[in-house]
Enzyme design. Structure first.
Site, PDB file in Angstrom:
ATOM      1  N   GLU A   1      27.030  11.103 -11.257  1.00 34.97           N
ATOM      2  CA  GLU A   1      26.118  11.550 -10.200  1.00 34.97           C
ATOM      3  C   GLU A   1      25.559  10.301  -9.504  1.00 34.97           C
ATOM      4  O   GLU A   1      25.171   9.353 -10.186  1.00 34.97           O
ATOM      5  CB  GLU A   1      24.955  12.359 -10.775  1.00 34.97           C
ATOM      6  CG  GLU A   1      24.097  12.957  -9.665  1.00 34.97           C
ATOM      7  CD  GLU A   1      22.953  13.842 -10.177  1.00 34.97           C
ATOM      8  OE1 GLU A   1      22.733  13.928 -11.392  1.00 34.97           O
ATOM      9  OE2 GLU A   1      22.284  14.432  -9.324  1.00 34.97           O
TER      10      GLU A   1
ATOM     11  N   GLY B   1      17.044   7.759 -16.144  1.00 34.01           N
ATOM     12  CA  GLY B   1      16.565   8.226 -17.445  1.00 34.01           C
ATOM     13  C   GLY B   1      17.671   8.840 -18.286  1.00 34.01           C
ATOM     14  O   GLY B   1      17.861   8.477 -19.444  1.00 34.01           O
TER      15      GLY B   1
ATOM     16  N   MET C   1      21.380  11.838 -17.967  1.00 34.79           N
ATOM     17  CA  MET C   1      22.280  12.578 -17.081  1.00 34.79           C
ATOM     18  C   MET C   1      22.827  13.814 -17.786  1.00 34.79           C
ATOM     19  O   MET C   1      23.302  13.748 -18.914  1.00 34.79           O
ATOM     20  CB  MET C   1      23.403  11.626 -16.639  1.00 34.79           C
ATOM     21  CG  MET C   1      24.403  12.250 -15.722  1.00 34.79           C
ATOM     22  SD  MET C   1      23.621  12.818 -14.179  1.00 34.79           S
ATOM     23  CE  MET C   1      24.635  14.229 -13.813  1.00 34.79           C
TER      24      MET C   1
ATOM     25  N   GLU D   1      17.227  17.567 -19.326  1.00 30.31           N
ATOM     26  CA  GLU D   1      18.701  17.558 -19.238  1.00 30.31           C
ATOM     27  C   GLU D   1      19.271  18.856 -19.799  1.00 30.31           C
ATOM     28  O   GLU D   1      20.229  19.401 -19.269  1.00 30.31           O
ATOM     29  CB  GLU D   1      19.298  16.353 -19.972  1.00 30.31           C
ATOM     30  CG  GLU D   1      18.752  14.996 -19.534  1.00 30.31           C
ATOM     31  CD  GLU D   1      18.718  14.769 -18.034  1.00 30.31           C
ATOM     32  OE1 GLU D   1      19.585  15.312 -17.323  1.00 30.31           O
ATOM     33  OE2 GLU D   1      17.796  14.064 -17.559  1.00 30.31           O
TER      34      GLU D   1
ATOM     35  N   HIS E   1      19.014  21.661 -17.303  1.00 26.33           N
ATOM     36  CA  HIS E   1      19.996  21.554 -16.223  1.00 26.33           C
ATOM     37  C   HIS E   1      21.253  22.388 -16.511  1.00 26.33           C
ATOM     38  O   HIS E   1      21.995  22.704 -15.585  1.00 26.33           O
ATOM     39  CB  HIS E   1      20.439  20.104 -16.037  1.00 26.33           C
ATOM     40  CG  HIS E   1      19.642  19.336 -15.016  1.00 26.33           C
ATOM     41  ND1 HIS E   1      19.317  19.855 -13.785  1.00 26.33           N
ATOM     42  CD2 HIS E   1      19.150  18.065 -15.024  1.00 26.33           C
ATOM     43  CE1 HIS E   1      18.650  18.931 -13.081  1.00 26.33           C
ATOM     44  NE2 HIS E   1      18.525  17.849 -13.814  1.00 26.33           N
TER      45      HIS E   1
ATOM     46  N   GLU F   1      16.798  19.719  -9.063  1.00 23.26           N
ATOM     47  CA  GLU F   1      15.826  18.797  -9.660  1.00 23.26           C
ATOM     48  C   GLU F   1      14.396  19.340  -9.638  1.00 23.26           C
ATOM     49  O   GLU F   1      13.689  19.267 -10.630  1.00 23.26           O
ATOM     50  CB  GLU F   1      15.902  17.416  -9.003  1.00 23.26           C
ATOM     51  CG  GLU F   1      17.252  16.712  -9.199  1.00 23.26           C
ATOM     52  CD  GLU F   1      17.662  16.537 -10.663  1.00 23.26           C
ATOM     53  OE1 GLU F   1      16.816  16.718 -11.557  1.00 23.26           O
ATOM     54  OE2 GLU F   1      18.850  16.234 -10.905  1.00 23.26           O
TER      55      GLU F   1
HETATM   56  N1  0A1 Z   1      20.481  14.169 -12.622  1.00 21.24           N
HETATM   57  C1  0A1 Z   1      19.777  13.225 -13.444  1.00 21.24           C
HETATM   58  C2  0A1 Z   1      19.346  12.004 -12.735  1.00 21.24           C
HETATM   59  C3  0A1 Z   1      20.360  10.962 -12.459  1.00 21.24           C
HETATM   60  C4  0A1 Z   1      20.799  10.752 -11.174  1.00 21.24           C
HETATM   61  C5  0A1 Z   1      21.659   9.727 -10.874  1.00 21.24           C
HETATM   62  C6  0A1 Z   1      22.060   8.911 -11.895  1.00 21.24           C
HETATM   63  O1  0A1 Z   1      22.860   7.849 -11.566  1.00 21.24           O
HETATM   64  C7  0A1 Z   1      22.671   6.630 -12.098  1.00 21.24           C
HETATM   65  C8  0A1 Z   1      21.679   9.107 -13.184  1.00 21.24           C
HETATM   66  C9  0A1 Z   1      20.826  10.168 -13.471  1.00 21.24           C
HETATM   67  C10 0A1 Z   1      18.491  13.884 -13.889  1.00 21.24           C
HETATM   68  O2  0A1 Z   1      17.815  14.512 -13.089  1.00 21.24           O
HETATM   69  O3  0A1 Z   1      18.132  13.743 -15.031  1.00 21.24           O
HETATM   70 ZN    ZN Z   2      17.301  16.269 -13.313  1.00 25.28          ZN
END
Ligand code: 0A1
Ligand code: ZN
Length: 888
Positions: free
Chosen positions: A144, A284, A286, A321, A324, A343
């Site tokens: 992501e 943080g 993924m 996580e 999600h 989010e």
């Molecule tokens: N989707 C994850 C956040 C996230 C977005 C981008 C990243 O790239 C380095 C890593 C994590 C979340 O909301 O926890």
């Molecule tokens: Zn998230």
């Protein structure tokens, strides 16, 4: 057109040159330009031949025309820094492909095809930490938002959903554990000391949810039985030496799984749930399907190395996580403009979970504190954007407090307006209606409207408009009713000079000060620019308690008598309102004092009102210590900066800091005996006593006030707490206070801390942060020295953030009138940009506050932004943030 020839470079055409994007002016992507992809990719098969320096990837895509779109005779597969080895279509090698920048264009003539592409990548050279990279000898991925294109050519967009079958092969000694999404379906031994595993994920997913991990890992495992009686194997994978610190993560995962069943009716849908902790990570964690990848910071915790706040953060991120899996994975986003769909909703879900685990009142205050410290400044500055942005150049720049935290507040308002039960009907309908789809924020809003029975037509403005609304409050008494006049103002933000009114739900009560009667609470919704509400009186001397529980993410602007605020702080039956009254009291005093608006007499009066309110907080036996600890915190300097920089007035960080310190000193002096008896009582509470957490919080707060009022005594007390500590919360609290003092024990204890934890990266990060955040007069020189310390490395994002993000949040150092703090952060941005642009760009926003600060500092900050902007070859990430910060 001959598709084998690379497309013309528009820069070669003088007529187009002006309009064309140059490396210095990356293109703007707009929400309104969304078009579905002309091809479906129902299946993908990936083969990985794993190596730290060279990994070969063969990808087989099954593609078919998307009947809902205009037929195309090519397919565009995105790539980024890939070495292309070969392309086959329907089993035959082809060479009629072409490159468009980094992307691969393959001609296709029929309705359906199989495309096979071989590429090679070097994970050890991947310092961006996007795509496949090496961390601590293991291989892991981050896809992501647009990292999958750094692994193989693919339509790397969230609305292309495929089922994945993956075979991974590599050295058994180097990578004894091979993990991927879904379920392991086969494994075996290969030649030359290799082994392989095959994984299949039955749930169609977008490429950003793909993940792979290979390394020398061990697991803390536990079974979870779902609501329908299925058993799920849960594993927390870490390096062997970290295994003893994983119990809390595993328990948090099980609690999250149970809670989502009970609260949202959501059951987990695979037989396996893997979490892997990695030391090098940009964010943080993924939520990759069935294989979450986590920053070690949000997995590892034990009382000796992690504070109570760290434990809470682990629980919150594990939950986030996990949640999600439904809000993000089962229903994903149509395009990245819809990011808040997953989010904002998931943050709300993790906040509600933590409220249930730890107590609603304190958690709500913590969340509002974060919103005010991180999101309000964003909404008031040059990077302001709606929770559903309209355009971006680099999507990584939109993983913001606005999309996440304000996004959660917006959905929380829907919940406040519908009530908890009807909101659940809305979310049930949403999950039902859109399961398996790539959806939009609009889909979510419509489902909540239909399911919860709300009309959200005007409410949609919350998705369109940036800026924090201010509510002005006036009232008068008419017979038995109170006429409450409310007016909303939404400030102009970049690209949005005019705003429409938005529905603002406010839980409100009218108390009576003279007979101490508490009025009944009502939910009122302000939806016009100006509106009057009739509310019943509880008696004479009405005091309005408004936005109770913080139902709306707004700034309430009113002038209440100090006596009214003291009354609310001591008596309100809503704990958030109590906290808020105390904050209002302190904010009003500190901003006026820092602006030079108070006479000496007014200062004395202001301070004594705050002292009285504090006295009631310190001595109220009915208060729980976790809440008391929260109430004891003065508004942060960042929040005071926001409150001071309103209208034409500019913020003066030097004056804010001086006044806040002076107030702390006055409180410490005037309430010395209350503080000390509180400390003595809390010191008796054992670590594992249920009251221990509150006691620890209060103790460190007491040290904070002592440090301002009686530094010598504070040094002694903090050193005592440090030596006696049997847990990280007490130890870190004591060291934090010592760091701000110019006492010899400061050096001793910092050294003792370092030696005790040498080799423990997460704790050494704390050692960096405590010093970078300190109130010590030499903090800038200390941070410079820390960057030269052998433990510092610019390659590890946690370490970089531990030192420099902390420093950028230290008003004393960062805003030093000489401009040295600004220069230091600009230098970090320039050094980091070529290696890890995503992390570099996150350092721009502190400098972007220049317009709202007094002119001397403003000029210095702007000059640093201009120095960055003048550098050739900036990344898209940093370019976008710097240019927005200068244009505003
Ligand atoms: N989707 C994850 C956040 C996230 C977005 C981008 C990243 O790239 C380095 C890593 C994590 C979340 O909301 O926890
Ligand atoms: Zn998230």
């Amino acid at each position: 057109m001959d598709i084998a020839t690379p497309p013309t470079n528009p820069n070669d055409n003088p007529e187009l040159a002006d309009a064309a994007p140059t490396p210095h002016d990356p293109p703007v992507i707009r929400r309104e330009d969304y078009k579905p992809f002309p091809w479906l990719v129902p299946e993908i098969e990936l083969h990985f031949d794993l190596g730290l320096e060279a990994t070969r990837v063969v990808s087989k895509l099954t593609v078919a025309r998307n009947a809902k779109t205009k037929p195309q005779d090519t397919i565009k597969l995105e790539g980024d820094g890939l070495e292309l080895l070969s392309v086959k279509v329907d089993g035959e090698p082809v060479n009629n492909w072409s490159m468009e920048g980094d992307d691969l264009i393959v001609p296709l003539s029929s309705e359906a095809h199989e495309i096979e592409i071989a590429t090679e990548i070097d994970p050890s050279a991947n310092t961006q930490l996007m795509g496949l990279y090496a961390s601590n000898g293991m291989l892991c991925t981050q896809c992501e938002a647009e990292g999958f294109r750094r692994i193989t050519f693919f339509p790397d967009r969230p609305d292309v959903l495929s089922t994945y079958r993956v075979r991974m092969e590599g050295s058994k000694q180097q990578f004894p554990i091979l993990l991927c999404n879904g379920n392991k379906v086969a494994e075996g031994e290969g030649d030359n000391g290799t082994h392989w595993a095959e994984w299949h994920d039955p749930w169609p997913k977008p490429s950003y949810l793909f993940a792979l991990v290979a390394g020398d890992l061990v697991a803390n495992s536990g079974l979870f039985t779902t609501m329908s009686g299925r058993e799920v194997e849960c594993n927390i994978w870490v390096r062997k030496e970290d295994l003893a610190r994983t119990d809390h993560a595993l328990e948090s995962l099980h609690r999250s799984m149970k809670w989502d069943e009970e609260t949202f009716g959501r059951e987990y849908d695979l037989d396996l749930y893997n979490i892997v902790a990695v030391s090098d990570f940009n964010m943080g964690a993924m939520e990759n399907k069935g294989l979450n990848v986590f920053n070690t910071k949000y997995v590892l915790a034990d009382p000796d190395t992690a504070t109570d706040a760290d434990f809470d953060a682990v629980e919150g991120v594990i939950a986030h996580e996990y949640f999600h899996n439904w809000s993000g994975n089962r229903i994903t986003c149509r395009d990245w403009f819809q990011l808040s769909l997953k989010e904002g909703f998931t943050v709300l879900r993790d906040q509600l979970f933590s409220q249930d685990m730890r107590g609603e009142a304190v958690k709500r205050i913590e969340d509002v504190r974060i919103l005010r410290a991180a999101q309000f400044p964003e909404d008031a500055g040059p990077l302001a954007h709606p929770i559903r942005p309209d355009s971006y150049r680099e999507i990584s720049n939109f993983y913001t407090a606005t999309v996440y935290n304000k996004g959660a507040e917006v959905i929380r308002m829907m919940r406040a307006m519908s009530g908890v039960e009807r909101f659940r009907e809305g979310t049930d309908l949403y999950f039902d209606r859109h399961d398996g789809e790539a959806a939009t924020c609009e889909d979510f809003i419509t489902a909540i409207e239909d399911g919860a029975g709300l009309d959200l037509s005007q409410f949609r403005n919350w998705y369109r408009q940036a800026g924090t609304p201010t509510i002005s409050v006036r009232h008068e008494v008419e017979g038995e009713t109170l006429k409450l006049h409310l007016k909303q103002d939404i400030p102009a933000t970049p690209g949005q000079p005019e705003k429409q009114p938005m529905p603002i739900p406010l839980r409100t009560a009218v108390h009576s000060r003279s007979n101490q009667a508490l009025g009944e609470e009502q939910l009122i919704v302000l939806s016009e620019d100006e509106q009057t509400f009739d509310l019943p009186l509880a008696g004479p001397d009405p005091v309005v308690s408004i936005n109770r529980g913080y139902t709306a993410p707004v700034i309430v602007n009113r002038t209440l008598d100090r006596a009214d605020l003291v009354f609310l702080a001591a008596r309100d039956d809503d704990s958030f309102a109590r906290y808020e009254a105390l904050q209002e009291l302190a904010v009003a005093y500190l901003v006026e004092a820092a602006s030079g608006e108070l006479t000496e007499g007014e200062r004395v009066e202001g301070r004594s009102a705050i002292t009285e309110a504090f006295r009631s907080i310190l001595t109220d036996d009915a208060l729980d210590d976790t809440m008391r600890g929260e109430l004891m915190m003065l508004p942060s300097e960042t929040y005071l900066f926001e409150a001071m920089a309103t209208g034409e007035r500019k913020a003066d960080p030097g004056a804010i800091h001086a006044e806040r310190e002076a107030l702390k000193a006055a409180l410490g002096r005037d309430l010395a005996s209350e503080f000390h008896s509180l400390y003595d009582r809390c010191e008796e509470v054992a670590f594992d006593d249920p009251a221990g957490r509150g006691a620890r919080k209060v103790k460190t707060q007491v040290l904070v006030y002592a440090a301002a009022s009686d530094p010598a005594k504070a040094a002694e007390l903090a050193a005592h707490q440090f030596d006696k500590a049997d847990n990280m919360t007490d130890r870190q609290g004591a060291l934090m206070v010592l760091c701000g003092l110019d006492a010899p024990v400061r050096t001793d204890k910092l050294k003792a801390f370092y030696e005790r934890y040498t080799g423990n990266a997460l704790v050494i990060d704390k050692w960096y942060t405590l010093q970078a955040l300190s109130l010590h007069p030499d903090v800038i020189a200390q941070v410079e020295a820390l960057a030269d310390h052998p433990d510092f490395t610019i390659k590890n994002p946690n370490r970089v953030r531990a030192l420099y993000m902390a420093f950028a949040g230290n008003p004393l150092g960062f805003h030093d009138a000489s401009g040295r703090g600004y220069k230091m952060i600009a230098d970090v941005i320039l050094a980091l940009d070529p290696l890890n642009p995503q992390t570099a760009a996150r350092f721009v926003s502190p400098l972007g506050k220049w317009r709202r600060i007094e002119p001397g500092r403003a000029a210095l900050m702007k000059a640093e932004l201009e120095r960055i902007a003048a550098v050739d070859g900036l990344s898209r990430d940093t370019f976008e943030q710097v240019s927005r910060s200068l244009d505003g």
